[in-house]
Motif scaffolding. Structure first.
Motif: not given
Length: 222
Positions: A57-62, A66-83
């Motif tokens: 949400q902070l990133l969206h606001d910056d 207007a995007a789905d924070a839950a969707e962005s959080a899910a993407w971030l979680l999976e990308r970080t897991r891969q790393l």
């Protein structure tokens, strides 16, 4: 033999024991790019220690989108897991610190805002039983800075949080452990990033010893 007076040592994960923040840099920058923008250094600093949804949400606001924070959080979680799956290095002196605590027979817990899927990637790279208790961000109803995570760890270990030392690196983490009643030693790479009035003892991780923690706790308990 367990060190007298010290009930347990409770460790944060990201940025405290493990040098995972550079991996978060990659995934956060990737999310910003996916959203059509760039990750500003100020926002990167603000999200340290925050949960995934608040981070998104902070990133969206910056970015002014207007995007789905839950969707962005899910993407971030999976990308970080891969790393994380590629390997997460210890911070300098961190592994030796954990091992010295264990040699003294002091119970240990990992208390992190990261989700279980990330934590499991880290634990898979460690000796089994490195931490007797693990509390993850998605396993509590109120994440840091709420004290629930640290209170949960102390309860599972069967100890009084007032007799525990917590090692942290972020403002939300410090606030969480303090509110739980722990003695907090902050070991960020940049101590100034914590600001003033946080109530923690600030130290370089390389300088932290079991005997030093014992002395700090003894002085606090009087």
């Amino acid at each position: 033999m367990k060190t007298a007076g010290m009930e347990a040592v409770l460790f944060d994960m990201d940025g405290t024991l493990f040098d995972s923040e550079p991996l978060w840099d990659v995934s956060l920058a990737g999310l910003a790019a996916r959203l059509g923008g760039e990750l500003r250094p100020e926002i990167r600093r603000q999200v340290v220690g925050k949960n995934l949804r608040d981070t998104a949400q902070l990133l969206h606001d910056d970015l002014g989108i207007a995007a789905d924070a839950a969707e962005s959080a899910a993407w971030l979680l999976e990308r970080t897991r891969q790393l994380f799956a590629l390997g997460v290095p210890w911070r300098p002196a961190a592994q030796a610190m954990v091992e010295s605590v264990r040699r003294r027979g002091i119970p240990t817990a990992l208390v992190t805002s990261s989700h279980r899927v990330l934590v499991d990637e880290v634990l898979a790279q460690l000796d089994p039983g490195t931490f007797q208790v693990v509390v993850c961000g998605d396993e509590v109803s109120r994440p840091k800075p709420d004290p629930e995570a640290y209170l949960t760890a102390a309860r599972r270990l069967g100890v009084d949080p007032r007799g525990c030392v917590a090692l942290e690196d972020s403002v939300p983490g410090v606030a969480s452990a303090l509110a739980a009643g722990c003695l907090v030693v902050a070991v960020p790479e940049d101590g100034a990033a914590l600001g003033d009035g946080h109530g923690a003892v600030v130290a370089e991780l390389e300088s932290v010893t079991v005997d030093g923690l014992t002395s700090l706790l003894a002085a606090r308990l009087g």
